[in-house]
Write a protein that holds these residues in place. Structure first.
Motif, PDB file in Angstrom:
ATOM      1  N   ALA A   1       0.726  -1.476   0.056  1.00 16.70           N
ATOM      2  CA  ALA A   1      -0.115   0.139  -0.157  1.00 16.70           C
ATOM      3  C   ALA A   1       1.013   1.130   0.070  1.00 16.70           C
ATOM      4  CB  ALA A   1      -0.809   0.032   1.447  1.00 16.70           C
ATOM      5  N   GLY A   2       2.233   1.043   0.456  1.00 18.05           N
ATOM      6  CA  GLY A   2       3.018   2.173   0.493  1.00 18.05           C
ATOM      7  C   GLY A   2       2.876   3.068   1.699  1.00 18.05           C
TER       8      GLY A   2
ATOM      9  N   ASP B   1      -6.537  21.097   5.755  1.00 18.03           N
ATOM     10  CA  ASP B   1      -5.677  22.207   5.173  1.00 18.03           C
ATOM     11  C   ASP B   1      -4.251  22.081   5.677  1.00 18.03           C
ATOM     12  OD1 ASP B   1      -4.954  25.052   4.821  1.00 18.03           O
ATOM     13  OD2 ASP B   1      -5.338  25.409   6.977  1.00 18.03           O
ATOM     14  N   PRO B   2      -3.420  21.752   4.273  1.00 20.58           N
ATOM     15  CA  PRO B   2      -3.896  21.929   3.052  1.00 20.58           C
ATOM     16  C   PRO B   2      -4.881  20.649   2.556  1.00 20.58           C
ATOM     17  CG  PRO B   2      -1.607  21.579   3.028  1.00 20.58           C
ATOM     18  CD  PRO B   2      -2.067  21.653   4.392  1.00 20.58           C
ATOM     19  N   GLU B   3      -5.547  20.946   1.674  1.00 28.94           N
ATOM     20  CA  GLU B   3      -6.384  19.935   1.119  1.00 28.94           C
ATOM     21  C   GLU B   3      -5.372  18.747   0.184  1.00 28.94           C
ATOM     22  OE1 GLU B   3      -9.940  19.282  -2.142  1.00 28.94           O
ATOM     23  OE2 GLU B   3     -10.043  20.854  -1.036  1.00 28.94           O
ATOM     24  N   ILE B   4      -4.321  19.498  -0.348  1.00 27.33           N
ATOM     25  CA  ILE B   4      -3.479  18.717  -1.344  1.00 27.33           C
ATOM     26  C   ILE B   4      -1.922  18.826  -0.832  1.00 27.33           C
ATOM     27  CG2 ILE B   4      -2.457  18.191  -3.540  1.00 27.33           C
ATOM     28  CD1 ILE B   4      -5.047  19.126  -4.753  1.00 27.33           C
ATOM     29  N   ILE B   5      -1.183  17.968  -0.570  1.00 30.37           N
ATOM     30  CA  ILE B   5       0.029  18.136   0.127  1.00 30.37           C
ATOM     31  C   ILE B   5       1.224  17.049  -0.441  1.00 30.37           C
ATOM     32  CG2 ILE B   5      -0.237  16.377   1.794  1.00 30.37           C
ATOM     33  CD1 ILE B   5       1.459  18.089   3.904  1.00 30.37           C
ATOM     34  N   SER B   6       2.334  17.800  -0.873  1.00 31.66           N
ATOM     35  CA  SER B   6       3.363  17.061  -1.779  1.00 31.66           C
ATOM     36  C   SER B   6       4.416  16.613  -0.652  1.00 31.66           C
ATOM     37  CB  SER B   6       3.845  17.949  -2.952  1.00 31.66           C
ATOM     38  OG  SER B   6       2.665  18.145  -3.925  1.00 31.66           O
ATOM     39  N   ILE B   7       4.863  15.690  -0.560  1.00 27.36           N
ATOM     40  CA  ILE B   7       5.949  15.130   0.248  1.00 27.36           C
ATOM     41  C   ILE B   7       6.877  14.080  -0.700  1.00 27.36           C
ATOM     42  CG2 ILE B   7       4.416  15.192   2.158  1.00 27.36           C
ATOM     43  CD1 ILE B   7       4.363  12.261   2.316  1.00 27.36           C
ATOM     44  N   LYS B   8       7.862  13.682   0.007  1.00 33.33           N
ATOM     45  CA  LYS B   8       8.922  12.808  -0.608  1.00 33.33           C
ATOM     46  C   LYS B   8       8.661  11.413   0.247  1.00 33.33           C
ATOM     47  CE  LYS B   8      12.322  16.144  -1.926  1.00 33.33           C
ATOM     48  NZ  LYS B   8      13.629  16.618  -1.565  1.00 33.33           N
TER      49      LYS B   8
ATOM     50  N   GLU C   1       5.669   5.603   2.112  1.00 36.15           N
ATOM     51  CA  GLU C   1       7.069   4.898   1.847  1.00 36.15           C
ATOM     52  C   GLU C   1       7.303   4.955   0.199  1.00 36.15           C
ATOM     53  OE1 GLU C   1       9.339   4.305   3.863  1.00 36.15           O
ATOM     54  OE2 GLU C   1       8.389   4.258   5.865  1.00 36.15           O
ATOM     55  N   ALA C   2       6.117   4.638  -0.419  1.00 34.59           N
ATOM     56  CA  ALA C   2       6.300   4.674  -1.890  1.00 34.59           C
ATOM     57  C   ALA C   2       5.588   5.878  -2.576  1.00 34.59           C
ATOM     58  CB  ALA C   2       5.438   3.314  -2.193  1.00 34.59           C
ATOM     59  N   ALA C   3       6.275   6.103  -3.658  1.00 31.04           N
ATOM     60  CA  ALA C   3       5.695   7.129  -4.473  1.00 31.04           C
ATOM     61  C   ALA C   3       4.310   7.007  -5.028  1.00 31.04           C
ATOM     62  CB  ALA C   3       6.908   7.460  -5.763  1.00 31.04           C
TER      63      ALA C   3
ATOM     64  N   PHE D   1     -16.571   9.879   8.850  1.00 31.26           N
ATOM     65  CA  PHE D   1     -17.408  10.465   9.544  1.00 31.26           C
ATOM     66  C   PHE D   1     -18.145  11.513   8.583  1.00 31.26           C
ATOM     67  CE2 PHE D   1     -14.724   9.670  13.295  1.00 31.26           C
ATOM     68  CZ  PHE D   1     -15.453   8.522  13.892  1.00 31.26           C
ATOM     69  N   HIS D   2     -17.352  12.209   7.609  1.00 35.60           N
ATOM     70  CA  HIS D   2     -17.881  13.151   6.760  1.00 35.60           C
ATOM     71  C   HIS D   2     -17.389  13.201   5.445  1.00 35.60           C
ATOM     72  CE1 HIS D   2     -17.551  14.920  11.046  1.00 35.60           C
ATOM     73  NE2 HIS D   2     -18.691  15.019  10.788  1.00 35.60           N
ATOM     74  N   PRO D   3     -17.652  11.935   4.654  1.00 37.00           N
ATOM     75  CA  PRO D   3     -17.309  11.736   3.529  1.00 37.00           C
ATOM     76  C   PRO D   3     -17.092  12.971   2.383  1.00 37.00           C
ATOM     77  CG  PRO D   3     -19.199  10.265   4.028  1.00 37.00           C
ATOM     78  CD  PRO D   3     -19.192  11.245   4.887  1.00 37.00           C
ATOM     79  N   HIS D   4     -17.715  13.957   2.642  1.00 38.50           N
ATOM     80  CA  HIS D   4     -17.545  15.123   1.769  1.00 38.50           C
ATOM     81  C   HIS D   4     -16.462  15.532   1.868  1.00 38.50           C
ATOM     82  CE1 HIS D   4     -19.021  16.973   5.288  1.00 38.50           C
ATOM     83  NE2 HIS D   4     -18.054  18.035   5.042  1.00 38.50           N
ATOM     84  N   MET D   5     -15.301  15.432   3.118  1.00 43.64           N
ATOM     85  CA  MET D   5     -14.226  15.734   3.410  1.00 43.64           C
ATOM     86  C   MET D   5     -13.217  14.860   2.635  1.00 43.64           C
ATOM     87  SD  MET D   5     -14.223  16.534   7.279  1.00 43.64           S
ATOM     88  CE  MET D   5     -12.232  16.650   7.469  1.00 43.64           C
ATOM     89  N   THR D   6     -12.148  15.558   1.521  1.00 43.41           N
ATOM     90  CA  THR D   6     -11.427  14.806   0.751  1.00 43.41           C
ATOM     91  C   THR D   6     -10.160  15.301   0.623  1.00 43.41           C
ATOM     92  OG1 THR D   6     -12.005  15.982  -1.171  1.00 43.41           O
ATOM     93  CG2 THR D   6     -13.199  13.648  -0.587  1.00 43.41           C
ATOM     94  N   GLY D   7      -8.925  14.737   0.657  1.00 40.86           N
ATOM     95  CA  GLY D   7      -7.781  15.136   0.474  1.00 40.86           C
ATOM     96  C   GLY D   7      -6.817  14.211  -0.268  1.00 40.86           C
ATOM     97  N   LYS D   8      -5.678  14.837  -0.508  1.00 40.95           N
ATOM     98  CA  LYS D   8      -4.739  14.195  -1.214  1.00 40.95           C
ATOM     99  C   LYS D   8      -3.551  14.345  -0.752  1.00 40.95           C
ATOM    100  CE  LYS D   8      -5.885  14.155  -5.842  1.00 40.95           C
ATOM    101  NZ  LYS D   8      -6.070  14.771  -7.201  1.00 40.95           N
ATOM    102  N   VAL D   9      -2.585  13.013  -0.623  1.00 38.74           N
ATOM    103  CA  VAL D   9      -1.215  13.284  -0.631  1.00 38.74           C
ATOM    104  C   VAL D   9      -0.302  12.799  -1.651  1.00 38.74           C
ATOM    105  CG1 VAL D   9       0.942  12.172   0.753  1.00 38.74           C
ATOM    106  CG2 VAL D   9      -1.427  12.782   1.892  1.00 38.74           C
ATOM    107  N   MET D  10       0.517  13.625  -2.388  1.00 39.55           N
ATOM    108  CA  MET D  10       1.135  13.152  -3.523  1.00 39.55           C
ATOM    109  C   MET D  10       2.603  12.996  -3.016  1.00 39.55           C
ATOM    110  SD  MET D  10      -0.487  16.107  -5.987  1.00 39.55           S
ATOM    111  CE  MET D  10       0.122  15.386  -7.485  1.00 39.55           C
ATOM    112  N   VAL D  11       3.137  11.673  -3.201  1.00 39.45           N
ATOM    113  CA  VAL D  11       4.452  11.259  -2.648  1.00 39.45           C
ATOM    114  C   VAL D  11       5.419  11.225  -3.992  1.00 39.45           C
ATOM    115  CG1 VAL D  11       5.853   9.691  -1.292  1.00 39.45           C
ATOM    116  CG2 VAL D  11       3.388  10.194  -0.879  1.00 39.45           C
ATOM    117  N   GLN D  12       6.652  11.970  -3.781  1.00 35.53           N
ATOM    118  CA  GLN D  12       7.541  11.898  -4.851  1.00 35.53           C
ATOM    119  C   GLN D  12       8.568  10.966  -4.306  1.00 35.53           C
ATOM    120  OE1 GLN D  12       8.596  15.951  -4.972  1.00 35.53           O
ATOM    121  NE2 GLN D  12       6.787  16.731  -5.973  1.00 35.53           N
ATOM    122  N   ALA D  13       9.182  10.226  -5.669  1.00 37.82           N
ATOM    123  CA  ALA D  13      10.342   9.285  -4.948  1.00 37.82           C
ATOM    124  C   ALA D  13      11.451  10.094  -4.542  1.00 37.82           C
ATOM    125  CB  ALA D  13      10.674   8.588  -6.339  1.00 37.82           C
TER     126      ALA D  13
END
Length: 93
Positions: free
Chosen positions: A1-2, A23-30, A70-72, A81-93
């Protein structure tokens, strides 16, 4: 799953939960970094993978949960509890 537990070797990134939103809704990490979600709302929230492969568990006001990635890739998540709440983690190698 990473995604796994907390890794002390990576960098920790903060995501706040306020007004039923991430907050933030989209985050970029390594790869190897972790994300810490902290609930600032009165009601409980989670940060849960769409397939529930990882989950912070229920976070009451003032509580935090951490996931290490661990994985890109792109990891979309929501609050159980609140399915309208969404976010995204963007993982770079």
């Amino acid at each position: 799953a990473g995604a796994a537990g907390t890794d002390p070797m990576g960098t920790s990134h903060q995501v706040g939960i306020r007004r039923s939103a991430y907050d933030p809704e989209i985050i970029s990490i390594k790869a190897g970094d972790s994300v810490v979600w902290t609930n600032h709302d009165i009601v409980p929230h989670t940060a849960s993978d769409l397939d529930i492969e990882w989950d912070t568990g229920s976070l009451a006001r003032g509580e935090s949960g951490s996931i290490t990635f661990e994985a890109a890739g792109t990891y979309e998540y929501f609050c159980i509890f609140h399915p309208h709440m969404t976010g995204k983690v963007m993982v770079q190698a």
